[in-house]
Every structure is written in C-alpha cells, then in structure tokens.
Design a protein around this motif. Structure first.
Motif, PDB file in Angstrom:
ATOM      1  N   LYS A 130       0.812  -1.203   0.000  1.00  0.00           N
ATOM      2  CA  LYS A 130       0.000   0.000   0.000  1.00  0.00           C
ATOM      3  C   LYS A 130       0.850   1.258   0.000  1.00  0.00           C
ATOM      4  CE  LYS A 130      -3.278   2.536   2.872  1.00  0.00           C
ATOM      5  NZ  LYS A 130      -3.841   2.677   4.217  1.00  0.00           N
ATOM      6  N   LYS A 131       0.378   2.271  -0.752  1.00  0.00           N
ATOM      7  CA  LYS A 131       1.054   3.567  -0.726  1.00  0.00           C
ATOM      8  C   LYS A 131       0.751   4.282   0.586  1.00  0.00           C
ATOM      9  CE  LYS A 131       2.192   5.422  -5.215  1.00  0.00           C
ATOM     10  NZ  LYS A 131       2.155   6.654  -6.022  1.00  0.00           N
ATOM     11  N   VAL A 132       1.760   4.939   1.118  1.00  0.00           N
ATOM     12  CA  VAL A 132       1.587   5.685   2.365  1.00  0.00           C
ATOM     13  C   VAL A 132       1.240   7.134   2.020  1.00  0.00           C
ATOM     14  CG1 VAL A 132       2.685   6.449   4.494  1.00  0.00           C
ATOM     15  CG2 VAL A 132       3.288   4.222   3.528  1.00  0.00           C
ATOM     16  N   ASN A 133       0.109   7.595   2.509  1.00  0.00           N
ATOM     17  CA  ASN A 133      -0.254   9.006   2.369  1.00  0.00           C
ATOM     18  C   ASN A 133       0.458   9.781   3.472  1.00  0.00           C
ATOM     19  OD1 ASN A 133      -2.060   8.704   0.150  1.00  0.00           O
ATOM     20  ND2 ASN A 133      -3.586   7.879   1.569  1.00  0.00           N
ATOM     21  N   LEU A 134       1.463  10.551   3.070  1.00  0.00           N
ATOM     22  CA  LEU A 134       2.365  11.183   4.037  1.00  0.00           C
ATOM     23  C   LEU A 134       2.264  12.698   3.997  1.00  0.00           C
ATOM     24  CD1 LEU A 134       4.866  10.971   6.019  1.00  0.00           C
ATOM     25  CD2 LEU A 134       6.279  11.198   3.968  1.00  0.00           C
ATOM     26  N   LEU A 135       2.095  13.285   5.175  1.00  0.00           N
ATOM     27  CA  LEU A 135       2.213  14.739   5.314  1.00  0.00           C
ATOM     28  C   LEU A 135       3.569  15.011   5.954  1.00  0.00           C
ATOM     29  CD1 LEU A 135       1.167  17.631   5.265  1.00  0.00           C
ATOM     30  CD2 LEU A 135       0.011  17.196   7.444  1.00  0.00           C
ATOM     31  N   LEU A 136       4.502  15.536   5.149  1.00  0.00           N
ATOM     32  CA  LEU A 136       5.843  15.860   5.640  1.00  0.00           C
ATOM     33  C   LEU A 136       5.877  17.343   5.968  1.00  0.00           C
ATOM     34  CD1 LEU A 136       8.702  14.675   6.140  1.00  0.00           C
ATOM     35  CD2 LEU A 136       9.298  15.453   3.840  1.00  0.00           C
ATOM     36  N   HIS A 137       5.870  17.638   7.247  1.00  0.00           N
ATOM     37  CA  HIS A 137       5.795  19.027   7.702  1.00  0.00           C
ATOM     38  C   HIS A 137       7.173  19.682   7.635  1.00  0.00           C
ATOM     39  CE1 HIS A 137       5.397  22.392  10.560  1.00  0.00           C
ATOM     40  NE2 HIS A 137       4.128  22.381  10.220  1.00  0.00           N
ATOM     41  N   SER A 138       7.201  20.948   7.281  1.00  0.00           N
ATOM     42  CA  SER A 138       8.453  21.719   7.328  1.00  0.00           C
ATOM     43  C   SER A 138       8.114  23.143   7.710  1.00  0.00           C
ATOM     44  CB  SER A 138       9.180  21.682   5.981  1.00  0.00           C
ATOM     45  OG  SER A 138       8.370  22.209   4.956  1.00  0.00           O
ATOM     46  N   SER A 139       9.135  23.868   8.176  1.00  0.00           N
ATOM     47  CA  SER A 139       8.917  25.250   8.593  1.00  0.00           C
ATOM     48  C   SER A 139      10.075  26.116   8.122  1.00  0.00           C
ATOM     49  CB  SER A 139       8.794  25.333  10.119  1.00  0.00           C
ATOM     50  OG  SER A 139      10.056  25.077  10.715  1.00  0.00           O
ATOM     51  N   ASN A 140       9.938  27.414   8.300  1.00  0.00           N
ATOM     52  CA  ASN A 140      10.998  28.344   7.905  1.00  0.00           C
ATOM     53  C   ASN A 140      12.274  28.138   8.700  1.00  0.00           C
ATOM     54  OD1 ASN A 140       9.346  29.569   6.018  1.00  0.00           O
ATOM     55  ND2 ASN A 140       8.533  31.060   7.480  1.00  0.00           N
ATOM     56  N   GLN A 141      12.144  27.528   9.889  1.00  0.00           N
ATOM     57  CA  GLN A 141      13.319  27.295  10.729  1.00  0.00           C
ATOM     58  C   GLN A 141      14.214  26.202  10.154  1.00  0.00           C
ATOM     59  OE1 GLN A 141      12.554  27.250  15.069  1.00  0.00           O
ATOM     60  NE2 GLN A 141      10.435  27.717  14.566  1.00  0.00           N
ATOM     61  N   ASP A 142      13.708  25.473   9.152  1.00  0.00           N
ATOM     62  CA  ASP A 142      14.464  24.368   8.559  1.00  0.00           C
ATOM     63  C   ASP A 142      15.185  24.783   7.269  1.00  0.00           C
ATOM     64  OD1 ASP A 142      13.265  22.944  10.567  1.00  0.00           O
ATOM     65  OD2 ASP A 142      11.696  22.109   9.293  1.00  0.00           O
ATOM     66  N   SER A 143      15.343  26.079   7.038  1.00  0.00           N
ATOM     67  CA  SER A 143      15.794  26.532   5.719  1.00  0.00           C
ATOM     68  C   SER A 143      17.303  26.495   5.512  1.00  0.00           C
ATOM     69  CB  SER A 143      15.281  27.964   5.469  1.00  0.00           C
ATOM     70  OG  SER A 143      15.753  28.833   6.475  1.00  0.00           O
ATOM     71  N   PHE A 144      18.092  26.327   6.584  1.00  0.00           N
ATOM     72  CA  PHE A 144      19.538  26.366   6.426  1.00  0.00           C
ATOM     73  C   PHE A 144      20.146  24.976   6.519  1.00  0.00           C
ATOM     74  CE2 PHE A 144      18.320  30.598   7.970  1.00  0.00           C
ATOM     75  CZ  PHE A 144      18.806  31.357   6.916  1.00  0.00           C
ATOM     76  N   ARG A 145      21.457  24.923   6.647  1.00  0.00           N
ATOM     77  CA  ARG A 145      22.143  23.629   6.697  1.00  0.00           C
ATOM     78  C   ARG A 145      21.812  22.876   7.978  1.00  0.00           C
ATOM     79  NH1 ARG A 145      26.647  26.536   4.138  1.00  0.00           N
ATOM     80  NH2 ARG A 145      26.576  25.939   1.953  1.00  0.00           N
ATOM     81  N   GLY A 146      22.337  21.676   8.090  1.00  0.00           N
ATOM     82  CA  GLY A 146      22.058  20.857   9.264  1.00  0.00           C
ATOM     83  C   GLY A 146      20.663  20.264   9.161  1.00  0.00           C
ATOM     84  N   ILE A 147      19.745  20.760   9.983  1.00  0.00           N
ATOM     85  CA  ILE A 147      18.365  20.284   9.973  1.00  0.00           C
ATOM     86  C   ILE A 147      17.728  20.523   8.615  1.00  0.00           C
ATOM     87  CG2 ILE A 147      16.075  20.697  10.952  1.00  0.00           C
ATOM     88  CD1 ILE A 147      17.552  21.337  13.607  1.00  0.00           C
ATOM     89  N   GLY A 148      18.049  21.669   8.011  1.00  0.00           N
ATOM     90  CA  GLY A 148      17.500  21.985   6.689  1.00  0.00           C
ATOM     91  C   GLY A 148      17.918  20.981   5.633  1.00  0.00           C
ATOM     92  N   VAL A 149      19.151  20.496   5.706  1.00  0.00           N
ATOM     93  CA  VAL A 149      19.640  19.474   4.769  1.00  0.00           C
ATOM     94  C   VAL A 149      18.781  18.225   4.894  1.00  0.00           C
ATOM     95  CG1 VAL A 149      21.552  17.887   4.279  1.00  0.00           C
ATOM     96  CG2 VAL A 149      22.025  20.304   4.672  1.00  0.00           C
ATOM     97  N   TYR A 150      18.547  17.788   6.123  1.00  0.00           N
ATOM     98  CA  TYR A 150      17.742  16.587   6.358  1.00  0.00           C
ATOM     99  C   TYR A 150      16.348  16.721   5.740  1.00  0.00           C
ATOM    100  CZ  TYR A 150      14.948  13.174   8.989  1.00  0.00           C
ATOM    101  OH  TYR A 150      14.081  12.171   9.351  1.00  0.00           O
ATOM    102  N   THR A 151      15.688  17.832   6.013  1.00  0.00           N
ATOM    103  CA  THR A 151      14.328  18.047   5.516  1.00  0.00           C
ATOM    104  C   THR A 151      14.284  18.053   4.000  1.00  0.00           C
ATOM    105  OG1 THR A 151      13.845  19.372   7.491  1.00  0.00           O
ATOM    106  CG2 THR A 151      12.316  19.561   5.649  1.00  0.00           C
ATOM    107  N   ARG A 152      15.196  18.802   3.367  1.00  0.00           N
ATOM    108  CA  ARG A 152      15.187  18.914   1.911  1.00  0.00           C
ATOM    109  C   ARG A 152      15.556  17.600   1.226  1.00  0.00           C
ATOM    110  NH1 ARG A 152      17.683  23.686   3.293  1.00  0.00           N
ATOM    111  NH2 ARG A 152      19.753  22.885   2.770  1.00  0.00           N
TER     112      ARG A 152
END
Length: 373
Positions: free
Chosen positions: A42-64
C-alpha cells in the motif's frame, strides 16, 4: 518393534499429505499476505511538515534531502492535508517550542539530539523553556514513533524521556547531494577548517587555542560566526563563545578568518583545500560536517564521544574533547602527515563516507512508515 504400517494407516498418511495440508498451507499463506503483504504494498499518504526554521544547513539538509527522495519513491504519496494523511512526519522536533499538534497517534517526530538537556550548565533554561519541555515530553510519549540520527542520540532520548527503546528508530543521514564532489581549484592558503554554528557544545575555544598554539590559520564557515551582537545578546549565556571568538579575531586578525555563510560550491572548495577539518564537539546528534569533510577528501579530527565515532568510523583522528593537550597533539600529527599517509587516509575517508546515502535514509524511513500502518 515393527514399523510396518497397515493399509488403513498408510491411507491416512497419504490422505493427509495430498488432501489436507495443501489447502491448509494455501489458506495460511493467503491470510499472511492479506495481513502483511497488502500493508507493505500500500502507498503511504504522508504529510511531511516543514517550517521556515528548517531553511539552512544541518536540519534543513535533512528536511530537503528526505523530501527530495520521498517525492520520487513509489510507495509514498505526499499530501498536504492532515485528514488525508496516514502518517504526519515532523522532520525537526523543536525542543523548547510548545507542541500544539492534534492527531499525535499518527505523528512521527525526528529528534536530532537533546544536547541542551545533557549540558544544562552550557544551555541554562528559563521557566518557559522548562514548562514547554515538560509539555513536549508528555506529548512525545503519545506520538506514533520517533526517528533520530544515531544510536547515541537514541540513548540520549531514552535517558531524558523514559520512552521505550522500541518506539525510537535511529536512521543515519548522508552528505548533501548539492556538494560538488569534483576536484575544484584549491586555495593556496594552509589552514584548518571548522564548519557549523558557534554553539556551546561545539568546543570553539579549544579549536581556536589549538590553532593559535600550533601556528595554523583557522577558517570558520557558518552563518552565526559573522552575526552582529547587540548589548543584550552579548550577555546571553549561550552566546559567550561567539563573544569570545570575536575578541580573538580582533587580537589575531591574520590567524582567524570568519567566513559566515558560504555557498555549497565554496564549501566544497574549502573542504578540499583544508589541511584538516576540526570538529571536536562535546556532543552531536549526528555530525554532518564530519561526513562532508571525509567525502570531499579532508582529514578530520573529531571527538570520541556521542554519535561522532558512529559517523567517522575508523577514518577519523579521535580526541577527548575536554583535553586541550590531546587536541593540540592530534592537530600536530595531522599537519605533519607524510604525503603517502595523507593520501591513504583521504582514500579511506572517501570510501567510508560512501556508505551513507540519502537513498538509504529514505528507504529505511519508508520501511518504518509501512511497519507503523
């Protein structure tokens, strides 16, 4: 004793093998597939949340990078509505920002680390932060699952939340795909490199002292190094290392270079040109600059604590982050490496870094999603 089977007994055994067992096995197989196979297909219907705080390196890399992989994964259907989602994934859990989320039972949080809780003398908490953490910790226990970056950070989460280890899954990160892996024109300068923020756990003072003691220039790449501080900010306990660093820059203007935020192209060049990358942090949830440096052919001195040995493997030079003399000695050792030895270390580091990939991170994440449906 005779083992001869009389005709009726032989008939019963024959009847069992040919008429009873096959349909029984078939029914069982069908049940197992219906129970588990459909779930895995089955396909997973996923809501991947992100915020403006994730826009730089480190955490931002993971999210992108995770989003990039999930967008093309055949088992994932990205949605933008909570009602449509089977799973809601927050790729960055903000430790002291109050969680205001419904549907916790289908929510996954990625907690990168709990370093401020491990070093309360370096990250003193106000009353509001303490209350928010108590609230968040309570809600974490109601969530569907927790992803984290390493075994070390998993143990840290268990220590401070008492959440069952079966509810926490470590999934490693990887070097950003945006880094330029081709050999660039190297800088002529001889220098040690630090990449990252100027936070209390980064051990900046010992890095600076090691470079000044051994008469090697220090380049610092990262947005916070060039941040302007007003009078109030200069008194903030978490910014004291940055205040101290700026003073050292004034005292040794030719020995310390604060680069601020740099492009991925420039960062790749800095890694490839550096004599050594210094990352002797007191604690990390993962330690992405270590992996970036290894992938781009830069020897690394890092700590033998927290997640860093997991990331660096046998390809780094390790130190006790609280021992200034040990950091100094390892820096001298790397500076004086013979060309042959340096070449071998760089080759080993590149090979080790290839073990980590965002494809693998995404595959393990999707596998977890499906197991939780």
């Amino acid at each position: 004793v005779s083992t001869y089977l009389y005709p009726p007994q032989r008939f019963c055994r024959w009847y069992l093998w040919f008429f009873i067992l096959p349909p029984l096995i078939s029914s069982l197989s069908g049940y197992l597939y219906q129970s588990f196979g459909d779930k895995m297909d089955k396909k997973v219907n996923l809501l991947l949340h992100s915020s403006n705080q994730d826009s730089f390196r480190g955490i931002g890399v993971y999210t992108r990078e995770l989003r990039k992989q999930l967008e093309k994964h055949p088992s994932i259907n990205l949605v933008n509505s909570i009602k449509k989602a089977d799973i809601i994934h927050y790729p960055n859990f903000h430790l002291f920002n109050k969680i205001k989320i419904k549907h916790l039972r289908k929510t996954i949080f990625t907690i990168h680390d709990l370093t401020p809780l491990d070093f309360p003398h370096l990250f003193p908490l106000g009353i509001k932060s303490k209350i928010n953490w108590l609230h968040n910790n309570f809600n974490l226990k109601k969530s569907l699952h927790i992803i984290t970056d390493s075994i070390a950070s998993k143990n840290q989460i268990i220590k401070f939340t008492s959440i069952s280890q079966s509810k926490i899954t470590p999934i490693y990160l990887a070097p950003p795909t945006s880094l330029n892996l081709k050999t660039t024109k190297k800088l002529k300068d001889t220098y040690a490199l630090y990449v990252g923020d100027i936070n209390p756990n980064k051990n900046i003072r010992k890095i600076v002292i090691a470079c000044l003691t051994n008469n090697i220039k220090l380049y610092l790449a990262g947005k916070s190094a060039t941040a302007k501080l007003n009078k109030k900010a200069r008194k903030h306990p978490e910014l004291q290392d940055l205040v101290w660093l700026k003073k050292q820059k004034k005292l040794h203007p030719t020995k310390i270079k604060l680069l601020g935020f740099v492009s991925n192209q420039k960062l790749s060049q800095l890694y490839q040109s550096a004599t050594v990358c210094l990352q002797p942090s007191l604690s990390e949830g993962f330690g992405l600059p270590v992996l970036e440096a290894l992938r781009l052919g830069c020897p690394v001195i890092t700590s033998k604590t927290s997640s860093l040995p997991e990331v660096g493997g046998k390809s780094c030079f390790y130190v006790n982050p609280t021992d200034q003399e040990e950091i100094n000695k390892q820096l001298i050792r790397v500076i004086n490496l013979s060309p042959e030895r340096r070449k071998k270390i760089i080759k080993a580091g590149k090979t080790h870094a290839k073990i980590f990939s965002w494809e693998k991170t995404a595959q393990q994440t999707v596998k977890l999603y499906k197991s939780l449906l």
